[in-house]
Scaffold this motif. Sequence first.
Motif, PDB file in Angstrom:
ATOM      1  N   ALA A  31      52.606  57.950  62.341  1.00 27.30           N
ATOM      2  CA  ALA A  31      52.066  56.748  61.705  1.00 27.30           C
ATOM      3  C   ALA A  31      52.218  55.505  62.577  1.00 27.30           C
ATOM      4  O   ALA A  31      51.484  54.526  62.401  1.00 27.30           O
ATOM      5  N   SER A  61      48.161  61.460  54.351  1.00 25.67           N
ATOM      6  CA  SER A  61      48.200  60.916  52.994  1.00 25.67           C
ATOM      7  C   SER A  61      48.882  59.557  53.012  1.00 25.67           C
ATOM      8  O   SER A  61      49.439  59.137  54.031  1.00 25.67           O
ATOM      9  N   GLU A  62      48.818  58.864  51.883  1.00 23.88           N
ATOM     10  CA  GLU A  62      49.566  57.620  51.711  1.00 23.88           C
ATOM     11  C   GLU A  62      50.966  58.017  51.264  1.00 23.88           C
ATOM     12  O   GLU A  62      51.158  58.555  50.181  1.00 23.88           O
ATOM     13  N   CYS A  63      51.959  57.773  52.106  1.00 27.54           N
ATOM     14  CA  CYS A  63      53.319  58.229  51.799  1.00 27.54           C
ATOM     15  C   CYS A  63      54.326  57.283  52.430  1.00 27.54           C
ATOM     16  O   CYS A  63      54.380  57.147  53.656  1.00 27.54           O
ATOM     17  N   THR A  64      55.120  56.621  51.609  1.00 26.02           N
ATOM     18  CA  THR A  64      56.131  55.695  52.130  1.00 26.02           C
ATOM     19  C   THR A  64      57.473  56.378  52.338  1.00 26.02           C
ATOM     20  O   THR A  64      58.311  55.892  53.096  1.00 26.02           O
ATOM     21  N   SER A 124      48.590  58.011  57.415  1.00 27.20           N
ATOM     22  CA  SER A 124      47.663  57.655  56.344  1.00 27.20           C
ATOM     23  C   SER A 124      46.238  57.959  56.796  1.00 27.20           C
ATOM     24  O   SER A 124      45.952  58.023  58.005  1.00 27.20           O
ATOM     25  N   ASP A 175      43.801  55.957  56.785  1.00 26.10           N
ATOM     26  CA  ASP A 175      43.340  54.816  57.586  1.00 26.10           C
ATOM     27  C   ASP A 175      43.864  54.899  59.012  1.00 26.10           C
ATOM     28  O   ASP A 175      43.135  54.633  59.969  1.00 26.10           O
ATOM     29  N   ARG A 176      45.137  55.279  59.170  1.00 25.07           N
ATOM     30  CA  ARG A 176      45.696  55.400  60.519  1.00 25.07           C
ATOM     31  C   ARG A 176      45.006  56.515  61.289  1.00 25.07           C
ATOM     32  O   ARG A 176      44.684  56.360  62.474  1.00 25.07           O
ATOM     33  N   THR A 197      53.821  62.242  58.408  1.00 23.67           N
ATOM     34  CA  THR A 197      52.649  61.781  57.666  1.00 23.67           C
ATOM     35  C   THR A 197      51.956  60.618  58.365  1.00 23.67           C
ATOM     36  O   THR A 197      52.602  59.677  58.824  1.00 23.67           O
TER      37      THR A 197
END
Length: 254
Positions: free
Chosen positions: A230, A31-34, A43, A45-46, A41
């Motif tokens: 990531a 997921s997108e997670c900062t 992303s 895209d990664r 996590t």
Amino acid sequence: MTAAIPLASSRLAARPGVEATPWVLMYHSVSECTDDPYRITVSPDRLDRQLGWLRARGMTGVSVAGLLAAHREGRAAGLVGLTFDDGYADFLHAAVPLLRRYGFTATVFVLPGRLGGQNDWDPLGPRKPLLTRDGIRAVAEAGMEIGSHGLFHTNLVLADDEQLRRETADSRKLIETITGAAPDGFCYPYGLVDARTVEAVRAAGYGYACAIAPGRLAGPHALPRTYIGAQDTAPRLRAKLVRHRWRSAKVAAR
């Protein structure tokens, strides 16, 4: 007490053109997670780039059950096991489409005691939803392998005998009620394993189990894996593959 099971002398012994120790990668959430204090996590895209890196090198991602079956038959060259721990709901929506795009499969280790719950075992970081009963079925129908991660993500090394039995045997039965098939694979929460937990997993009927770095316990019921996060771009993936092959060569030389 369970004796150590060296990979080179087990059913996973290398055959010509096949590494002594299968390469198994360990993912968690996609997921997108900062806010990611435990680095669990990647992303979408990664993940896409990482799967593309494997494909570009002639490698195919497969479930652990598929990898071990191919390994026993001496046809595992070019195969890499893909595992996703904890059974996050984002696996279905973010990872499955990417895996199918590349023609890959994977193993998802789920927590049937927390269906539709969240990662409450992590004191820090965001709450991430887990797969529901229907979500697990959808993952299985997409061609992915479902394995057990225990019931509640419990440190099994510290569990008493009854809790250990429930986490291993009862979780297997619950997954069977969801998918219609008893899972062949187990994954030790936190990667922690000792001889007692290995014996409990074997007694519960699992054909294999995944750890992280099981040391002398390495074998079909304590498979080592490579953490993927990531930060793993092409150079880091290449270094991890080289390290795996070096370690596999040492196993083969025993």
